[in-house]
Design a protein around this motif. Sequence first.
Motif, mmCIF file in Angstrom:
data_model
loop_
_atom_site.group_PDB
_atom_site.id
_atom_site.type_symbol
_atom_site.label_atom_id
_atom_site.label_comp_id
_atom_site.label_asym_id
_atom_site.label_seq_id
_atom_site.Cartn_x
_atom_site.Cartn_y
_atom_site.Cartn_z
ATOM 1 N N PRO A 197 12.114 6.249 -2.873
ATOM 2 C CA PRO A 197 11.832 5.090 -2.533
ATOM 3 C C PRO A 197 10.777 4.290 -3.571
ATOM 4 N N LYS A 198 10.813 2.845 -3.678
ATOM 5 C CA LYS A 198 10.108 2.380 -4.521
ATOM 6 C C LYS A 198 8.753 1.790 -4.072
ATOM 7 N N TYR A 199 8.498 1.660 -2.821
ATOM 8 C CA TYR A 199 7.302 1.147 -2.140
ATOM 9 C C TYR A 199 7.172 1.366 -0.755
ATOM 10 N N HIS A 200 5.858 1.138 -0.378
ATOM 11 C CA HIS A 200 5.775 1.597 1.152
ATOM 12 C C HIS A 200 5.513 0.101 1.655
ATOM 13 N N ILE A 201 5.878 0.183 2.971
ATOM 14 C CA ILE A 201 5.545 -1.011 3.761
ATOM 15 C C ILE A 201 5.025 -0.780 5.164
ATOM 16 N N TYR A 202 4.357 -1.843 5.814
ATOM 17 C CA TYR A 202 3.668 -1.367 7.067
ATOM 18 C C TYR A 202 2.627 -0.227 7.061
ATOM 19 N N THR A 203 2.076 -0.520 5.928
ATOM 20 C CA THR A 203 0.963 0.641 5.701
ATOM 21 C C THR A 203 -0.227 0.641 6.455
ATOM 22 N N GLU A 204 -0.463 -0.639 7.213
ATOM 23 C CA GLU A 204 -1.522 -0.603 8.054
ATOM 24 C C GLU A 204 -1.239 0.370 9.472
ATOM 25 N N SER A 205 -0.025 0.840 9.494
ATOM 26 C CA SER A 205 0.211 1.662 10.701
ATOM 27 C C SER A 205 0.539 3.120 9.954
ATOM 28 N N GLN A 206 0.302 3.063 8.788
ATOM 29 C CA GLN A 206 0.249 4.813 8.141
ATOM 30 C C GLN A 206 -0.719 5.605 8.923
ATOM 31 N N LEU A 207 -0.398 6.861 9.378
ATOM 32 C CA LEU A 207 -1.027 7.522 9.940
ATOM 33 C C LEU A 207 -2.281 8.170 9.258
ATOM 34 N N ASN A 208 -3.504 7.964 9.882
ATOM 35 C CA ASN A 208 -4.557 8.555 9.174
ATOM 36 C C ASN A 208 -4.522 9.918 8.483
ATOM 37 N N TRP A 209 -3.779 10.873 8.816
ATOM 38 C CA TRP A 209 -3.992 12.207 8.276
ATOM 39 C C TRP A 209 -2.859 12.250 7.504
ATOM 40 N N LEU A 210 -2.119 11.276 7.100
ATOM 41 C CA LEU A 210 -1.025 11.236 5.884
ATOM 42 C C LEU A 210 -1.517 10.689 4.776
ATOM 43 N N VAL A 211 -1.573 11.770 3.697
ATOM 44 C CA VAL A 211 -2.077 11.534 2.470
ATOM 45 C C VAL A 211 -0.779 11.326 1.526
ATOM 46 N N ILE A 212 -0.346 10.422 0.890
ATOM 47 C CA ILE A 212 0.556 10.104 -0.121
ATOM 48 C C ILE A 212 -0.004 9.715 -1.397
ATOM 49 N N GLU A 213 0.073 10.613 -2.296
ATOM 50 C CA GLU A 213 -0.404 10.181 -3.703
ATOM 51 C C GLU A 213 0.766 10.062 -4.683
ATOM 52 N N ASP A 214 1.160 8.634 -4.619
ATOM 53 C CA ASP A 214 2.208 8.153 -5.599
ATOM 54 C C ASP A 214 1.704 6.717 -5.994
ATOM 55 N N ASP A 215 2.441 6.529 -6.980
ATOM 56 C CA ASP A 215 2.393 5.047 -7.785
ATOM 57 C C ASP A 215 3.124 4.025 -7.159
ATOM 58 N N CYS A 216 3.737 4.237 -5.967
ATOM 59 C CA CYS A 216 4.521 2.977 -5.367
ATOM 60 C C CYS A 216 3.440 2.092 -5.001
ATOM 61 N N GLU A 217 4.020 0.712 -4.963
ATOM 62 C CA GLU A 217 3.148 -0.235 -4.362
ATOM 63 C C GLU A 217 2.976 -0.198 -2.879
ATOM 64 N N ARG A 218 2.054 -0.680 -2.297
ATOM 65 C CA ARG A 218 1.789 -0.575 -0.959
ATOM 66 C C ARG A 218 1.740 -1.998 -0.434
ATOM 67 N N TYR A 219 2.272 -2.345 0.814
ATOM 68 C CA TYR A 219 2.069 -3.490 1.388
ATOM 69 C C TYR A 219 1.524 -3.127 2.882
ATOM 70 N N PRO A 220 0.692 -3.861 3.414
ATOM 71 C CA PRO A 220 0.029 -3.620 4.894
ATOM 72 C C PRO A 220 1.204 -4.159 5.703
ATOM 73 N N GLN A 221 1.994 -5.305 5.504
ATOM 74 C CA GLN A 221 2.933 -5.453 6.671
ATOM 75 C C GLN A 221 4.235 -5.241 5.602
ATOM 76 N N GLY A 222 5.327 -6.148 6.157
ATOM 77 C CA GLY A 222 6.556 -6.044 5.335
ATOM 78 C C GLY A 222 6.492 -6.908 3.822
ATOM 79 N N ARG A 223 7.517 -6.610 3.054
ATOM 80 C CA ARG A 223 7.396 -7.111 1.788
ATOM 81 C C ARG A 223 8.455 -8.359 1.448
ATOM 82 N N SER A 224 7.721 -9.434 1.014
ATOM 83 C CA SER A 224 8.642 -10.726 0.850
ATOM 84 C C SER A 224 9.382 -10.416 -0.324
ATOM 85 N N CYS A 225 10.644 -10.728 -0.370
ATOM 86 C CA CYS A 225 11.457 -10.623 -1.783
ATOM 87 C C CYS A 225 11.253 -11.744 -2.722
#
Length: 136
Positions: free
Chosen positions: A108-136
């Motif tokens: 995967p190239k990026y994360h979407i809907y991170t506002e719903s990411q579980l608090n206990w899940l820690v992901i340490e990568d360099d991918c872009e993050r979007y609180p909701q969907g991503r506009s093209c």
Amino acid sequence: MLNNTLREGGCLCGAIRYQIEGEPFDADYCHCRSCQKSTGSAFGAWMDFKTGQVRWLKGQVTEFASSEFIRRGFCDKCGTSLTYRHTQYTDYSTLSIASLDDANQVQPKYHIYTESQLNWLVIEDDCERYPQGRSC
């Protein structure tokens, strides 16, 4: 130039098999609640292709309408989550990266809907993050 990369995948029990030709045009991690619930996981990892790149070799997915325009496909024998389909984009096919025989082939190239990411899940990568969907 034609890309002759072939990948195969399918469900856990083997009742559904598919083949993909070429590279995905996109791939993402989705942290929305629907993906969490439908996959039974902390997030979904999806890859996007043009519909013509995907060939179903065996069986067919059963779809569930998770919202007005979204259909989630799964194996009706083992329950494996396989597809995500937006009914307004008929030329796209979205498949679960984890359903590939070698899921390391697509990242995967990026994360979407991170506002719903579980608090206990820690992901340490360099991918872009979007609180909701991503506009093209």
